[in-house]
Design a protein around this motif. Sequence first.
Motif, PDB file in Angstrom:
ATOM      1  N   PRO A  32       0.832  -1.209   0.000  1.00 31.22           N
ATOM      2  CA  PRO A  32       0.000   0.000   0.000  1.00 31.22           C
ATOM      3  C   PRO A  32       0.866   1.259   0.000  1.00 31.22           C
ATOM      4  CG  PRO A  32      -0.843  -1.586   1.580  1.00 31.22           C
ATOM      5  CD  PRO A  32       0.488  -2.110   1.105  1.00 31.22           C
ATOM      6  N   PRO A  33       0.439   2.284  -0.716  1.00 34.73           N
ATOM      7  CA  PRO A  33       1.217   3.525  -0.752  1.00 34.73           C
ATOM      8  C   PRO A  33       1.188   4.213   0.613  1.00 34.73           C
ATOM      9  CG  PRO A  33      -0.876   3.831  -1.868  1.00 34.73           C
ATOM     10  CD  PRO A  33      -0.784   2.376  -1.506  1.00 34.73           C
ATOM     11  N   PRO A  34       2.196   5.042   0.903  1.00 37.39           N
ATOM     12  CA  PRO A  34       2.235   5.710   2.201  1.00 37.39           C
ATOM     13  C   PRO A  34       1.071   6.685   2.410  1.00 37.39           C
ATOM     14  CG  PRO A  34       3.984   6.513   0.783  1.00 37.39           C
ATOM     15  CD  PRO A  34       3.342   5.363   0.079  1.00 37.39           C
ATOM     16  N   ALA A  35       0.556   7.224   1.334  1.00 41.30           N
ATOM     17  CA  ALA A  35      -0.581   8.144   1.432  1.00 41.30           C
ATOM     18  C   ALA A  35      -1.532   7.841   0.279  1.00 41.30           C
ATOM     19  CB  ALA A  35      -0.113   9.593   1.355  1.00 41.30           C
ATOM     20  N   ALA A  36      -2.770   7.569   0.615  1.00 41.39           N
ATOM     21  CA  ALA A  36      -3.780   7.291  -0.413  1.00 41.39           C
ATOM     22  C   ALA A  36      -5.125   7.796   0.074  1.00 41.39           C
ATOM     23  CB  ALA A  36      -3.859   5.803  -0.715  1.00 41.39           C
ATOM     24  N   ASN A  37      -5.937   8.185  -0.864  1.00 42.02           N
ATOM     25  CA  ASN A  37      -7.294   8.651  -0.582  1.00 42.02           C
ATOM     26  C   ASN A  37      -8.288   7.774  -1.317  1.00 42.02           C
ATOM     27  OD1 ASN A  37      -6.376  10.853   0.932  1.00 42.02           O
ATOM     28  ND2 ASN A  37      -6.256  12.153  -0.874  1.00 42.02           N
ATOM     29  N   GLU A  38      -9.526   7.850  -0.860  1.00 40.62           N
ATOM     30  CA  GLU A  38     -10.609   7.203  -1.594  1.00 40.62           C
ATOM     31  C   GLU A  38     -10.726   7.888  -2.949  1.00 40.62           C
ATOM     32  OE1 GLU A  38     -12.258   4.483  -0.580  1.00 40.62           O
ATOM     33  OE2 GLU A  38     -10.977   4.527   1.184  1.00 40.62           O
ATOM     34  N   GLY A  39     -10.711   7.105  -3.996  1.00 40.69           N
ATOM     35  CA  GLY A  39     -10.845   7.644  -5.338  1.00 40.69           C
ATOM     36  C   GLY A  39     -12.266   7.481  -5.832  1.00 40.69           C
ATOM     37  N   PRO A  40     -12.475   7.738  -7.107  1.00 38.27           N
ATOM     38  CA  PRO A  40     -13.814   7.598  -7.663  1.00 38.27           C
ATOM     39  C   PRO A  40     -14.240   6.131  -7.738  1.00 38.27           C
ATOM     40  CG  PRO A  40     -12.232   8.077  -9.394  1.00 38.27           C
ATOM     41  CD  PRO A  40     -11.496   8.188  -8.090  1.00 38.27           C
ATOM     42  N   ILE A  41     -15.517   5.918  -7.763  1.00 48.40           N
ATOM     43  CA  ILE A  41     -16.061   4.589  -8.027  1.00 48.40           C
ATOM     44  C   ILE A  41     -16.130   4.436  -9.540  1.00 48.40           C
ATOM     45  CG2 ILE A  41     -18.111   3.129  -7.819  1.00 48.40           C
ATOM     46  CD1 ILE A  41     -18.539   4.389  -5.058  1.00 48.40           C
ATOM     47  N   VAL A  84       1.496   7.082  -5.313  1.00 49.40           N
ATOM     48  CA  VAL A  84       2.936   6.903  -5.513  1.00 49.40           C
ATOM     49  C   VAL A  84       3.371   5.745  -4.619  1.00 49.40           C
ATOM     50  CG1 VAL A  84       5.203   7.983  -5.333  1.00 49.40           C
ATOM     51  CG2 VAL A  84       3.230   9.345  -6.047  1.00 49.40           C
ATOM     52  N   PHE A  85       3.907   4.726  -5.242  1.00 56.23           N
ATOM     53  CA  PHE A  85       4.257   3.497  -4.529  1.00 56.23           C
ATOM     54  C   PHE A  85       5.724   3.524  -4.129  1.00 56.23           C
ATOM     55  CE2 PHE A  85       0.580   2.465  -7.130  1.00 56.23           C
ATOM     56  CZ  PHE A  85      -0.262   1.953  -6.156  1.00 56.23           C
ATOM     57  N   THR A  86       5.994   4.049  -2.945  1.00 57.46           N
ATOM     58  CA  THR A  86       7.369   4.134  -2.447  1.00 57.46           C
ATOM     59  C   THR A  86       7.653   3.111  -1.365  1.00 57.46           C
ATOM     60  OG1 THR A  86       6.703   5.867  -0.916  1.00 57.46           O
ATOM     61  CG2 THR A  86       7.617   6.573  -3.045  1.00 57.46           C
ATOM     62  N   ASN A  87       6.640   2.487  -0.793  1.00 51.45           N
ATOM     63  CA  ASN A  87       6.861   1.464   0.225  1.00 51.45           C
ATOM     64  C   ASN A  87       7.282   0.162  -0.441  1.00 51.45           C
ATOM     65  OD1 ASN A  87       6.102   3.185   2.266  1.00 51.45           O
ATOM     66  ND2 ASN A  87       4.015   2.409   2.413  1.00 51.45           N
ATOM     67  N   PRO A  88       8.367  -0.453   0.039  1.00 49.26           N
ATOM     68  CA  PRO A  88       8.771  -1.744  -0.524  1.00 49.26           C
ATOM     69  C   PRO A  88       7.892  -2.863   0.030  1.00 49.26           C
ATOM     70  CG  PRO A  88      10.253  -1.144   1.249  1.00 49.26           C
ATOM     71  CD  PRO A  88       9.304   0.023   1.069  1.00 49.26           C
ATOM     72  N   LEU A  89       7.880  -3.970  -0.674  1.00 48.23           N
ATOM     73  CA  LEU A  89       7.239  -5.177  -0.161  1.00 48.23           C
ATOM     74  C   LEU A  89       8.117  -5.736   0.962  1.00 48.23           C
ATOM     75  CD1 LEU A  89       6.237  -6.569  -3.637  1.00 48.23           C
ATOM     76  CD2 LEU A  89       4.647  -5.862  -1.842  1.00 48.23           C
ATOM     77  N   PRO A  90       7.544  -6.495   1.907  1.00 49.66           N
ATOM     78  CA  PRO A  90       8.298  -6.925   3.089  1.00 49.66           C
ATOM     79  C   PRO A  90       9.196  -8.151   2.878  1.00 49.66           C
ATOM     80  CG  PRO A  90       6.070  -7.715   3.261  1.00 49.66           C
ATOM     81  CD  PRO A  90       6.136  -6.866   2.004  1.00 49.66           C
ATOM     82  N   VAL A  91       9.493  -8.478   1.635  1.00 47.23           N
ATOM     83  CA  VAL A  91      10.374  -9.615   1.332  1.00 47.23           C
ATOM     84  C   VAL A  91      11.445  -9.150   0.353  1.00 47.23           C
ATOM     85  CG1 VAL A  91       8.602 -11.377   1.712  1.00 47.23           C
ATOM     86  CG2 VAL A  91       8.890 -10.401  -0.569  1.00 47.23           C
ATOM     87  N   SER A  92      12.562  -9.856   0.364  1.00 45.73           N
ATOM     88  CA  SER A  92      13.613  -9.565  -0.613  1.00 45.73           C
ATOM     89  C   SER A  92      13.285 -10.264  -1.931  1.00 45.73           C
ATOM     90  CB  SER A  92      14.965 -10.052  -0.095  1.00 45.73           C
ATOM     91  OG  SER A  92      14.992 -11.473  -0.075  1.00 45.73           O
TER      92      SER A  92
END
Length: 147
Positions: A11-20, A40-48
Amino acid sequence: MLRFHTNLLAPPPAANEGPIVELRGLLLPTLTGPAGGPPVFTNPLPVSFEQCQAELLTIPRLDAEPDGYFLVAGEADGQRWQVDGHMFELEGAMHRVEAHGACPPGVFDAILGSLGWPAAPLVFQLVQEGVVLREADFRCWAAAGVG
């Protein structure tokens, strides 16, 4: 059978509800970035990369290449299915996995498990539709699809 072409992301660090939006005959809520554009997807996944690949290789009939490409295929209820995908690193961390094809939900769950799911939540960026969905909405969409 689930049918999809998606990027699997933290999940991105900041996200809002978008349109349906209406996709495959379903009304689905989306996620947007703070200013209303794409997240903006800056968070890495928790695995290598190596952990993800090793976990993928535990899935029966899956083949993975050193560059991150993978393919798994099988048959369920007389219907052939196949998923191909690619793992992507960014700055030494797993950024996303792109997956395309169709498969039974159990196989899809195994692919998600290689990313730390269900302990780590994921979001689903639909490649052709250009929207981001939460898991439950993605599963409804993928189950409704033909393409």
